[in-house]
Design an enzyme around this catalytic site. Structure first.
Site, short mmCIF file in Angstrom:
data_model
loop_
_atom_site.label_atom_id
_atom_site.label_comp_id
_atom_site.label_asym_id
_atom_site.label_seq_id
_atom_site.Cartn_x
_atom_site.Cartn_y
_atom_site.Cartn_z
N SER A 139 4.93 4.37 2.03
CA SER A 139 4.91 4.54 3.48
C SER A 139 6.34 4.46 3.98
CB SER A 139 4.09 3.40 4.11
OG SER A 139 4.35 3.32 5.50
N LYS B 258 4.65 -1.78 -0.13
CA LYS B 258 5.03 -0.36 -0.19
C LYS B 258 6.45 -0.17 -0.73
CE LYS B 258 1.13 1.32 1.22
NZ LYS B 258 0.31 2.13 0.28
N ASN C 225 -3.56 5.84 -4.33
CA ASN C 225 -3.56 5.97 -2.87
C ASN C 225 -4.30 4.83 -2.18
OD1 ASN C 225 -3.79 7.64 -0.20
ND2 ASN C 225 -5.91 7.25 -0.82
N TYR D 79 2.53 -5.65 4.05
CA TYR D 79 2.36 -4.22 3.79
C TYR D 79 3.70 -3.57 3.39
CZ TYR D 79 0.81 0.61 4.78
OH TYR D 79 0.51 1.95 4.69
#
Ligand code: NAP
Length: 251
Positions: A146, A163, A94, A159
């Site tokens: 995400s 992800k 996580n 990001y």
């Protein structure tokens, strides 16, 4: 002082377990009967607060400071957790960071760091625990992606790439480990109320809320419930999925 682990209880290792979604996951898994190894980057106070909240559920908690982007540190921490708890049944990757910016202006360092923590950190932890999972012929790997990893997002190429990479990584390890009864799944939240999103202006938050069919951001507990389900025996026949917990944004 950490509590003494008990043999019959299962251990869950939660990276980024000190704050936000990871804290909620640690508490939810403790409530579900797991002892918890909380891995965090540097916020000792937050990690200790989470450990206390886990112990309040009657579970054992230990905290481990580690930069998951370092293969060396990740391996050392996994070995320490195995020494302390005897085994790990659930690995929850996580830990994550953002360093946003439009691609034309994004510094190479900002691209690399986000990939290193989010994606390589996940790989480092999985690699360090794979032999253990194979030997015990069972276990759960749950990786935090995400909605941005599925749909992309302007200003988040680093990001979003990290992800999206987590989804490909997870589906691959799900295939590699299925014959050993180890499941690997992704949880893909939409927007969640945590420190990561606290910096957003009211205007941006309102614009996000308008895009969410359920009309509000998620609480960390709502993400943790999905993780706790995937870690449970009830989810034994689920592997290789991307579970959106996004208020309908994924539709
Ligand atoms: P957060 O509140 O910013 O917490 C980040 C956690 O990751 C902290 O526990 C932090 O430890 C840890 N961490 C950061 N870098 C690390 C490193 N190099 N090694 C080990 N641990 C590290 O984040 P969050 O909002 O709860 O997000 C948790 C996960 O959910 C992330 O993967 C994020 O991408 C994902 N997610 C979040 C949202 C959202 O809206 N918040 C949406 C979709 C997905 P310290 O406390 O020591 O700093």
């Amino acid at each position: 002082m950490a509590d003494q682990p008990t043999q019959e209880r299962r251990c869950a290792l939660v990276t980024g377990g000190s704050r936000g979604i990871g804290r909620a996951i640690s508490i939810a898994l403790a409530r579900a009967g797991f002892d918890i190894a909380i891995v965090y980057a540097g916020n000792d106070e937050a990690a200790n607060e989470t450990a206390e909240a886990v112990r309040a559920q009657g579970a054992t908690a230990r905290t481990y400071r580690c930069d998951v982007s370092s293969a060396e540190e990740a391996t050392a921490i996994v070995n320490q957790v195995l020494a302390d708890f005897g085994s790990v049944w659930a690995l929850v990757n996580n830990a994550g960071i953002t360093r946003d910016g439009l691609v034309a202006r994004m510094k190479e360092d900002d691209f690399d760091r986000v990939i290193d923590v989010n994606l390589k950190g996940t790989y480092n932890m999985v690699r360090a625990l794979t032999r253990t999972f194979m030997r015990q012929r069972g276990g759960r790997i749950i990786n935090m992606s995400s909605i941005v990893g599925v749909h992309g997002n302007a200003g988040q190429v680093n990001y979003a790439a990290s992800k999206a990479g987590i989804i490909g990584l997870t589906k691959s390890i799900a295939q590699e480990l299925a014959s050993r009864n180890v499941t690997a799944n992704v949880v893909a939240p939409g927007f969640v109320e945590t420190d990561m999103t606290a910096a957003l202006s009211d205007e941006v938050r309102a614009s996000y809320a308008r895009e969410i069919p359920l009309g509000r951001m998620a609480t960390a507990d709502e993400i943790a419930s999905a993780v706790a389900f995937l870690a449970s025996d009830d989810a034994a026949y689920i592997t290789g999925i991307v579970l959106g917990v996004d208020g309908g944004m994924g539709m």
